[in-house]
Design an enzyme around this catalytic site. Structure first.
Site, mmCIF file in Angstrom:
data_model
loop_
_atom_site.group_PDB
_atom_site.id
_atom_site.type_symbol
_atom_site.label_atom_id
_atom_site.label_comp_id
_atom_site.label_asym_id
_atom_site.label_seq_id
_atom_site.Cartn_x
_atom_site.Cartn_y
_atom_site.Cartn_z
ATOM 1 N N GLY A 154 55.627 13.444 9.692
ATOM 2 C CA GLY A 154 55.102 14.539 10.501
ATOM 3 C C GLY A 154 55.879 14.601 11.804
ATOM 4 N N SER A 167 47.003 9.811 23.130
ATOM 5 C CA SER A 167 46.848 10.826 24.173
ATOM 6 C C SER A 167 48.120 10.928 24.995
ATOM 7 C CB SER A 167 45.668 10.464 25.090
ATOM 8 O OG SER A 167 45.487 11.451 26.083
ATOM 9 N N LYS A 177 39.098 7.540 21.211
ATOM 10 C CA LYS A 177 39.869 8.761 21.491
ATOM 11 C C LYS A 177 38.964 9.991 21.462
ATOM 12 C CE LYS A 177 43.576 11.398 21.905
ATOM 13 N NZ LYS A 177 43.246 12.711 21.401
ATOM 14 N N GLU A 213 37.270 14.563 28.617
ATOM 15 C CA GLU A 213 38.253 15.579 29.019
ATOM 16 C C GLU A 213 37.602 16.961 29.094
ATOM 17 O OE1 GLU A 213 41.732 15.469 26.373
ATOM 18 O OE2 GLU A 213 41.672 17.654 26.396
#
Lengths: 344, 344, 344, 344
Positions: free
Chosen positions: D13, D126, D193, D200
């Site tokens: 990917g 992140s 996460k 966030e």
């Protein structure tokens, strides 16, 4: 941070913030006349190079005209001190309120001083106990001329451009990259500081909630009783983690999207006290959060995150208790639900 | 509420809800076979005209085919009882789960019973301790045929059209005006009941908060200390009311927009206990509120009011304590703020 | 509702509310002198038995002393009308403000009229377009004497005890069971009405959200694209319902815990317009919700549900757009996320 | 950041994230075998020193045993790729999922691979588009042995200790100060996460709301019509500021309590586009925010701030429209309120 134009300032109020502001000015070569009701606080700064004043009148006398006096006082003491001080000042002198006054008071005070031609600046000051070393972020409101005149003072107190990388897309203009900003006319500085604190409430709330969710990721290990009053955890196999939130806060300090000074401070607090036993969790609010919500409502701006963070603080202090009792009473009425005593 | 077609039902679980459902059926001429682990509960209903059963097998034996058995059990007991019961049933028999099961379990259970041609209906049942007299609002999910077959049972349990004025704009159709509704396939009944309870949380929260605001309208009478940690009330002259919220709840019962059964119940609770001293304000949540929020998140529907009401219940039970400690820790780090111990 | 002591009232403002208040008084045998800038509104009520007034002065002249004049006007028009009216009144006359004024204005106005010995009552009036038949719930603030004097007026306007079952635990006392209540000194009536509307916001929000969750219970039927920007529905098999929310609102009207006038009205609205196509969903707020939030913040009472309901109304009118743009801008900065244009 | 033990990794990917991870590894001397359906992406990295693979099988063949393959794929593509890949791997090989998979899938996948003795690590990553230069914050879940084996890989990808000042109270232990952390068993990395992204959302919401309040501090300049449907601004004299929020965001970057990477990015966005005209304000949510809320509800942790931030995103995309229409419909029923078309 050495300045080319050393100047002078009177500092009134030598608590944690006021004393450190004076120190930062002294270190950069400015002349400081200092005053506080607490004589030992005055003495301590005198030993560090400040000019001691024994009274407001003495402070005024020891400053050259046009004078500049900075108030660093609890909100409730500002008005009486200001009233006394303005009797002693002359036209073209300037008063700076560096505390957390409500911006509406700034508008009212500046208007009251205008006929006497005394300038009034409001200066939101952020930095807490770390400001002595890091510098203070300054949000200033008031007339342009006295703000310009006091630029060397603000420049010294502020962190300076080196405190952060330059903003890539930004063209050079103004003082914001140095950490201080003339935001607008009277009240604009405290308005911006007020909202700053509202944002702080929201950011703190998000961080605290998130770490609490991680701390409770072991919920699947806990026993739950099966009764009609408590929803059992449906899939306990997905909540069997024992994650060290102190390590999590530390790892987030580098490279993550939530990287922030508040996460830095959280990591430090957890390094010192991993379970936070010394805290009870009664969280005060000192006005700015409430005022931010009032402003949002007045403006019709939806501010659900900030408002919610304020409400959580109220809840933390037990202020929701009466409403909760009403809920229990209603439940008792329609369902015969007795209250549960233990946590679930 | 007399029905033209008396029929029969097995009732499993004779707690407050199950016993009253059976009573309501008996009073309307239906035949009820009743079973509970608690023998005295069975005996009590036998005295009121029910057929007593000593075991699930006995209950099944005493019902004519095609049978219908209604489970009125705590959520955690439904599955084992159902497992045992289905071993005893025959094709075309029907089980109705009248408790507060998660609608997803209904979908799974109905699929499991389908190969054996046993019908499974989920029936959200609202009414609390008042249902015996007022009737129960029924929200039904499952196949059309068994729902139709049991129509006389549902009709008797439901409040009936007389319980409220007709809806002016409504054309006559269906059973909703009688207080029961076939909502859709398996799970649809408990889905609607789940959301009903979510709405209930929101309505209760709004009423409790509002009355608390009125109760605290005397805030201007209280003394506040002036310090950096507490925002003083700016205009105490506007908070000098001593308003009796029991009277307020009562007056709202007639003609006001907030008129509702929950306000009726609140008025009753306050008539009995004006200061609610017997409640501590730890408010349970029994699953439906949480599931409603999960559904809203899955669907992407903003449900801020209902979600907030759920969160308030968590807060009321002290579940926010760890997050609150984190807030205190952060404040201590950046501002040296010591926690305040007393309420403000 | 026939009263034993017919009396007289001047009604100023013959909009929907004012005209119906006058009608309700006329039907019960009271004498009404009516005035409005709109002459045809005056004429219409004259035809129904009222005494027409061509001006404020004419209205005052046609009332016997001590006079009572009820203002039923948009909030913004109250003050100028009041200023003009008080010039015409005599000591011991009474003005009632029946609109939605801010309770703080009541305190200020009552204090301004006190030296002239004119009484000022604030009267929160709930009932909407249905009040003519159902009666109006009245929340009254002001001095005790004029409230007592006008009791026959309030009694006629209110719904009366027959409008609801008696509260079981309540001992007979006061007028609250008749649907009107003297809540306290000046402002107390509008304070209670203000909070009433705040509660109304919360209840409405809960009902609307819940029905929306049910309406979207078909989310599993919809196609979702797999990309990094949209969370796919994880278990679509649990969201395959097509539930008629008009039927749901109707069934909840009888026996359910959420039973309320607002659910009655919702059922009626959905009977008329099942998909609500004629509404765009821009929801106004007329002040009381905002003021309720301000009071909660001032008092330090957590009112998360009511506040959230207010915020949802702001959102519904697009007032969150700038904040949303900021969110998109941040996402674009850290993730290179382009905004999605279609709904997901 | 040069490592002493260069090692090898397969990267599957090569979107923005995957390609930059590979680049960061290559620059630090590691060997990378890269694969993507998009051949030009493979070619581009081959030019930068990577070993190109033409298929999953080719990638596996070009790695030495025990192999390590990192998946950096959209969530929806992970499972099929993983199914194909595991057919090609040998015992003791390791797969790392670096994307935003739901942590529950990690638990399930690791259990499925365990019988084949293939290790499965979940690694929350992140850093966004900035990670190539700043490094990526890594939150890792899975067995201890393969995490230890891949330490040189994680160390290179992470920002390193130099990216922030040391935490004052912290004793040296572990890798968190280097920006990567083994959080716990399978799923723990993506759990942390997930919550990180929930935080966030809350921080972004607080910043956006606050800046919007400042942007609208000119509300007192705007004309408002006086009608029954809109609350006029009571004290317009306190809302007459024109504050440049781009300058405000910039000044907050230094010394203030809200200082954070998100404020840095906001300052950059506003420097580029002061009025944000190119954004419409439709804010996506990619799963983690929703999952964080689900976890909070399951755990019974009040997470009102994070939940509210998620709800605001739903609102921003118009998902509240149906509920809003219901509110308008209710208002129309009880008050005859016609909707207002223009903003107020």
């Amino acid at each position: 941070m050495t300045t080319d134009t050393p100047t002078q300032l009177g500092m009134i109020g030598l608590g944690r913030m006021g004393a450190n502001l004076a120190r930062r000015l002294l270190r950069d070569g400015h002349r400081c006349v200092v005053y506080d009701l607490n004589e030992s606080a005055v003495k301590e700064l005198e030993d560090e190079g400040a000019v001691a004043a024994g009274s407001l009148g003495d402070l005024v006398a020891k400053l050259e005209r046009p004078r500049a006096a900075w108030l660093m006082l609890p909100a409730a003491v500002v008005q009486p001190t200001l009233d006394q001080l303005t009797e002693l000042l002359d036209p073209d002198d300037t008063v700076i309120d560096g505390g957390n006054s409500y911006y509406r008071d700034d508008i009212i005070r500046a208007a009251q001083l205008a006929p006497r031609r005394i300038h009034y600046l409001d200066c939101g000051t952020s930095g807490g106990v770390w400001g002595l070393e890091r510098g203070y972020c300054l949000m200033i409101g008031g007339e342009t001329e006295p703000v310009a005149r006091l630029d060397p003072i603000f420049r010294t107190i502020a962190p300076g451009a080196g405190a952060a990388e330059p903003t890539p897309s930004r063209r050079a203009n103004g003082t914001a990259p140095d950490g201080y900003l003339h935001c607008g006319p009277s009240g604009a500085g405290h308005f911006v500081k007020m909202v700053h604190n509202g944002i702080e409430y929201g950011m703190m709330g998000a961080i605290a909630e998130g770490l609490s969710i991680i701390e409770h990721a072991d919920a699947g290990h806990r026993k739950h009783t099966a009764d009609a009053e408590t929803a059992p955890l449906r899939e306990p196999e997905f909540y069997r983690y024992e994650i060290d939130i102190g390590q999590v806060a530390e790892v987030w300090r580098r490279g993550s999207v939530v990287g922030s000074w508040l996460v830095d401070l959280t990591a430090d607090a957890l390094a010192r006290s991993p379970k936070l036993e010394e805290f009870t969790g009664r969280v005060s609010d000192s006005g700015e959060g409430r005022w931010t919500v009032l402003a949002a409502v007045d403006e019709g701006v939806p501010a659900a995150v900030i408002t919610t963070a304020l409400t959580e603080r109220f809840q933390s202090r037990g202020l929701g208790e009466f409403a909760d009792k009403l809920l229990s009473a209603m439940r008792s009425e329609f369902g015969g639900h007795a209250e549960k005593r233990s946590r679930s």
